[in-house]
Design a protein around this motif. Structure first.
Motif, PDB file in Angstrom:
ATOM      1  N   ALA A  27       0.856  -1.194   0.000  1.00  0.00           N
ATOM      2  CA  ALA A  27       0.000   0.000   0.000  1.00  0.00           C
ATOM      3  C   ALA A  27       0.888   1.239   0.000  1.00  0.00           C
ATOM      4  CB  ALA A  27      -0.912  -0.005   1.217  1.00  0.00           C
ATOM      5  N   LEU A  28       0.752   2.056  -1.026  1.00  0.00           N
ATOM      6  CA  LEU A  28       1.510   3.316  -1.087  1.00  0.00           C
ATOM      7  C   LEU A  28       0.615   4.416  -0.541  1.00  0.00           C
ATOM      8  CD1 LEU A  28       2.983   3.135  -4.747  1.00  0.00           C
ATOM      9  CD2 LEU A  28       3.959   2.192  -2.634  1.00  0.00           C
ATOM     10  N   ARG A  29       1.032   4.980   0.604  1.00  0.00           N
ATOM     11  CA  ARG A  29       0.243   6.071   1.191  1.00  0.00           C
ATOM     12  C   ARG A  29       0.759   7.384   0.593  1.00  0.00           C
ATOM     13  NH1 ARG A  29      -2.288   5.385   6.019  1.00  0.00           N
ATOM     14  NH2 ARG A  29      -0.777   3.901   6.821  1.00  0.00           N
ATOM     15  N   CYS A  30       0.050   7.916  -0.418  1.00  0.00           N
ATOM     16  CA  CYS A  30       0.530   9.083  -1.170  1.00  0.00           C
ATOM     17  C   CYS A  30      -0.105  10.372  -0.657  1.00  0.00           C
ATOM     18  CB  CYS A  30       0.186   8.945  -2.654  1.00  0.00           C
ATOM     19  SG  CYS A  30       0.906   7.479  -3.431  1.00  0.00           S
ATOM     20  N   GLY A  31       0.713  11.406  -0.420  1.00  0.00           N
ATOM     21  CA  GLY A  31       0.203  12.724  -0.040  1.00  0.00           C
ATOM     22  C   GLY A  31      -0.745  13.238  -1.106  1.00  0.00           C
ATOM     23  N   SER A  32      -0.361  13.059  -2.363  1.00  0.00           N
ATOM     24  CA  SER A  32      -1.264  13.348  -3.470  1.00  0.00           C
ATOM     25  C   SER A  32      -0.899  12.471  -4.657  1.00  0.00           C
ATOM     26  CB  SER A  32      -1.230  14.838  -3.840  1.00  0.00           C
ATOM     27  OG  SER A  32       0.089  15.212  -4.146  1.00  0.00           O
ATOM     28  N   VAL A  33      -1.867  12.365  -5.567  1.00  0.00           N
ATOM     29  CA  VAL A  33      -1.692  11.505  -6.739  1.00  0.00           C
ATOM     30  C   VAL A  33      -2.049  12.271  -8.006  1.00  0.00           C
ATOM     31  CG1 VAL A  33      -2.610   9.486  -7.970  1.00  0.00           C
ATOM     32  CG2 VAL A  33      -2.090   9.313  -5.537  1.00  0.00           C
ATOM     33  N   PHE A  34      -1.152  12.187  -8.993  1.00  0.00           N
ATOM     34  CA  PHE A  34      -1.479  12.631 -10.347  1.00  0.00           C
ATOM     35  C   PHE A  34      -1.688  11.338 -11.125  1.00  0.00           C
ATOM     36  CE2 PHE A  34      -0.442  13.700 -14.734  1.00  0.00           C
ATOM     37  CZ  PHE A  34      -1.086  14.913 -14.918  1.00  0.00           C
ATOM     38  N   ALA A  71       3.645  10.131   2.285  1.00  0.00           N
ATOM     39  CA  ALA A  71       2.681  11.161   2.684  1.00  0.00           C
ATOM     40  C   ALA A  71       3.129  12.570   2.302  1.00  0.00           C
ATOM     41  CB  ALA A  71       2.432  11.079   4.194  1.00  0.00           C
ATOM     42  N   HIS A  72       4.442  12.740   2.120  1.00  0.00           N
ATOM     43  CA  HIS A  72       4.930  14.073   1.728  1.00  0.00           C
ATOM     44  C   HIS A  72       5.308  14.101   0.247  1.00  0.00           C
ATOM     45  CE1 HIS A  72       4.768  15.281   5.871  1.00  0.00           C
ATOM     46  NE2 HIS A  72       5.423  14.179   6.209  1.00  0.00           N
ATOM     47  N   HIS A  73       4.774  13.152  -0.489  1.00  0.00           N
ATOM     48  CA  HIS A  73       5.138  13.024  -1.907  1.00  0.00           C
ATOM     49  C   HIS A  73       3.928  13.108  -2.822  1.00  0.00           C
ATOM     50  CE1 HIS A  73       8.836  11.544  -0.091  1.00  0.00           C
ATOM     51  NE2 HIS A  73       9.405  11.636  -1.289  1.00  0.00           N
ATOM     52  N   THR A  74       4.232  13.411  -4.095  1.00  0.00           N
ATOM     53  CA  THR A  74       3.232  13.295  -5.160  1.00  0.00           C
ATOM     54  C   THR A  74       3.542  12.022  -5.938  1.00  0.00           C
ATOM     55  OG1 THR A  74       3.156  15.708  -5.359  1.00  0.00           O
ATOM     56  CG2 THR A  74       2.220  14.418  -7.186  1.00  0.00           C
ATOM     57  N   CYS A  75       2.574  11.120  -6.007  1.00  0.00           N
ATOM     58  CA  CYS A  75       2.753   9.877  -6.774  1.00  0.00           C
ATOM     59  C   CYS A  75       2.250  10.094  -8.203  1.00  0.00           C
ATOM     60  CB  CYS A  75       1.966   8.738  -6.129  1.00  0.00           C
ATOM     61  SG  CYS A  75       2.577   8.320  -4.474  1.00  0.00           S
ATOM     62  N   LEU A  76       2.994   9.529  -9.147  1.00  0.00           N
ATOM     63  CA  LEU A  76       2.644   9.680 -10.564  1.00  0.00           C
ATOM     64  C   LEU A  76       2.828   8.337 -11.272  1.00  0.00           C
ATOM     65  CD1 LEU A  76       5.163  12.275 -10.116  1.00  0.00           C
ATOM     66  CD2 LEU A  76       3.371  13.155 -11.584  1.00  0.00           C
ATOM     67  N   ASP A 402       5.173  19.379  -5.370  1.00  0.00           N
ATOM     68  CA  ASP A 402       4.052  19.430  -6.310  1.00  0.00           C
ATOM     69  C   ASP A 402       4.581  19.793  -7.700  1.00  0.00           C
ATOM     70  OD1 ASP A 402       1.882  19.962  -7.864  1.00  0.00           O
ATOM     71  OD2 ASP A 402       1.015  21.510  -6.552  1.00  0.00           O
ATOM     72  N   PRO A 403       4.671  18.829  -8.618  1.00  0.00           N
ATOM     73  CA  PRO A 403       5.224  19.112  -9.944  1.00  0.00           C
ATOM     74  C   PRO A 403       4.317  19.988 -10.798  1.00  0.00           C
ATOM     75  CG  PRO A 403       4.413  16.852  -9.856  1.00  0.00           C
ATOM     76  CD  PRO A 403       4.270  17.418  -8.476  1.00  0.00           C
ATOM     77  N   LEU A 404       3.037  20.129 -10.395  1.00  0.00           N
ATOM     78  CA  LEU A 404       2.153  21.012 -11.158  1.00  0.00           C
ATOM     79  C   LEU A 404       2.445  22.473 -10.820  1.00  0.00           C
ATOM     80  CD1 LEU A 404      -1.300  19.181 -11.123  1.00  0.00           C
ATOM     81  CD2 LEU A 404       0.674  18.849 -12.619  1.00  0.00           C
ATOM     82  N   ALA A 405       3.022  22.712  -9.635  1.00  0.00           N
ATOM     83  CA  ALA A 405       3.402  24.074  -9.242  1.00  0.00           C
ATOM     84  C   ALA A 405       4.774  24.415  -9.821  1.00  0.00           C
ATOM     85  CB  ALA A 405       3.418  24.201  -7.728  1.00  0.00           C
ATOM     86  N   ASP A 406       5.685  23.428  -9.809  1.00  0.00           N
ATOM     87  CA  ASP A 406       7.017  23.640 -10.376  1.00  0.00           C
ATOM     88  C   ASP A 406       7.482  22.310 -10.979  1.00  0.00           C
ATOM     89  OD1 ASP A 406       9.629  24.038 -11.043  1.00  0.00           O
ATOM     90  OD2 ASP A 406      10.327  24.485  -9.001  1.00  0.00           O
ATOM     91  N   VAL A 407       7.460  22.269 -12.308  1.00  0.00           N
ATOM     92  CA  VAL A 407       7.678  20.987 -12.996  1.00  0.00           C
ATOM     93  C   VAL A 407       9.112  20.462 -12.836  1.00  0.00           C
ATOM     94  CG1 VAL A 407       8.382  21.688 -15.337  1.00  0.00           C
ATOM     95  CG2 VAL A 407       6.815  19.747 -15.035  1.00  0.00           C
ATOM     96  N   SER A 408      10.025  21.344 -12.393  1.00  0.00           N
ATOM     97  CA  SER A 408      11.401  20.860 -12.180  1.00  0.00           C
ATOM     98  C   SER A 408      11.463  19.865 -11.018  1.00  0.00           C
ATOM     99  CB  SER A 408      12.375  22.021 -11.957  1.00  0.00           C
ATOM    100  OG  SER A 408      12.147  22.599 -10.692  1.00  0.00           O
ATOM    101  N   ALA A 409      10.343  19.756 -10.248  1.00  0.00           N
ATOM    102  CA  ALA A 409      10.262  18.728  -9.203  1.00  0.00           C
ATOM    103  C   ALA A 409      10.424  17.328  -9.797  1.00  0.00           C
ATOM    104  CB  ALA A 409       8.918  18.831  -8.473  1.00  0.00           C
TER     105      ALA A 409
END
Ligand SMILES: [Zn+2]
Length: 426
Positions: A27-34, A71-76, A402-409
């Protein structure tokens, strides 16, 4: 050197410690998911993985699952680079290229390629389309086999093996006529010979046929990037016909007016680089679903070095490229993420291409979709890759921002999973 050694050790440790998924759910607990299906993020999602596939997206981890905290990551979705050269270590100048083909054996180059494959995976690219070995024969097919057999870590690969070009059009060049030197491609002249070469390459493991459709670039007075087409339209048509007859696809290196036009007329499946594409050809590409793989970053990266070598056209091409990219977006052409990694050193993160695409007019979400949903479609694997949804292969990556705020992430890859196996963890 020290850093490379550390990464190598770290990776092999990961393979052995984390590589065993067994049947236990993860189970990947993701802070957010794209998830790639839309253009926005979903907060606090748990991705449940079983037997290498995505089973569900839920609010909490199921009992007994191994939980990985992101939890502090964006999963893609796992990233896909549709234009790489794992057998190449950068070739800004002709001398860089000659050095590799004349002084390195294909065996030595293959060893370096295994390191590049591992690097690609650690940058977050869980799948790549490797567009020819640049003189190293069928080594890409063997690297792919070693990855598939679990011998070495690396991305899922589609390979082009040797590529095709005509006599006198591809390095090594400039040597005395009595000196025979290796070439970075299989040289073919005439439609029948081209068909035979396609058959040969497919029989030795080519997933794609790669052709070089133009060379010798110059900017015309009206600003159009002109070229010398390599193959005749007749030869190109024979190549495409033969490849398609065998249910394989064709990628065409085409940077300028005539190379692109002939490729589109012949019915290739992807246009590589496409620094200049006429409006009429963009229209045809959109109508026929021909993909555009712009490879922006590499153009900027090699420009100064090539200008210094006496080819200032490479600097002028950057502006022309931006204009073409914007016209392609407007024309509704499918644009897939590709970097030409290997054309620049593999120690440079190919994810820099995301920032280049955004600079040329894409939103961060569009750029990420080009490397996930669109690229999966280019590979013909849209049913199993490209989005995070139940039933698809568990290719999932995560960045600590958040790569949507700064894609260099996208250059700060922290977590990489391919088909449910973890290769990198924060
Ligand atoms: Zn290339």
């Amino acid at each position: 050197m020290r850093k490379i050694a550390w990464i190598a050790f770290f990776s092999s440790a990961l393979i052995s410690c984390l590589g065993q998924t067994g049947t236990k759910a993860i189970a990947l607990r993701c802070g957010s998911v794209f998830d790639g299906r839309g253009d926005s993020l979903r907060a606090n999602v748990v991705i449940v993985i079983e037997a290498g596939k995505i089973k569900a997206l839920t609010a909490s981890a199921p009992d007994g699952a191994e939980v990985i905290d992101l939890a502090h990551h964006t999963c893609l979705p796992g990233l896909i680079d549709t234009h790489t050269h794992i057998l190449l270590q950068g070739d800004i100048t002709a001398a860089d290229y000659d050095e590799q083909l004349l002084k390195q054996s294909p065996e030595y180059r293959t060893i370096l390629a295994t390191v590049n494959a591992r690097r690609a995976l650690e940058y977050g690219f869980t799948s790549i389309r490797d567009l020819e070995t640049e003189g190293a024969g069928y080594a890409d097919a063997d690297v792919k086999k070693a990855i598939n057999n679990g011998i070495i870590p690396g991305p899922r690969m589609q390979v082009a093996t040797r590529a095709l070009d005509v006599t006198g059009a591809y390095p090594l060049q400039g040597y005395a006529p009595n000196v025979s030197v290796p070439h970075g491609v299989q040289l073919v002249d005439g439609a029948d010979n081209a068909r035979q070469a396609v058959r040969e390459q497919i029989s030795h493991g080519a997933d794609w046929i790669k052709v070089y459709s133009d060379r010798s670039y110059r900017v015309r007075e009206d600003g159009v990037l002109d070229d010398i087409p390599t193959f005749t339209l007749d030869e190109l048509r024979a190549i495409v016909d033969e490849a398609h007859r065998e249910r394989h696809k064709v990628a065409s290196h085409a940077m300028a007016l005539n190379g692109v036009h002939n490729s589109v007329e012949a019915g290739v499946d992807t246009i590589e680089h496409g620094n200049y594409i006429a409006d009429e050809d963009l229209k045809t590409m959109a109508a026929r679903g021909i993909f555009y793989v712009p490879t922006i970053f590499v153009g900027e990266y090699v420009a100064q070095g090539r200008a210094a070598e006496g080819a200032p056209v490479w600097v002028k091409m950057i502006q022309i490229h931006e204009d073409t990219f914007r016209r392609a977006m407007k024309a509704g052409v499918k644009i897939a993420f590709g970097t030409d990694a290997g054309g620049f050193d593999w120690k440079i993160n190919p994810a820099k291409e995301f920032s280049s695409m955004v600079k040329f007019g894409m939103t961060p979400a569009q750029a990420i979709r080009s490397a996930t949903v669109t690229a999966a479609e280019l590979l013909g694997m849209q049913d199993s890759l490209g989005t995070i949804e139940p039933g698809k292969l568990a290719d999932i990556v995560a960045v600590p921002a958040d790569p949507l705020a700064d894609v260099s992430a996208m250059e700060k890859m922290d977590f990489v999973m391919k088909a449910g196996v973890v290769y990198r963890k924060p």
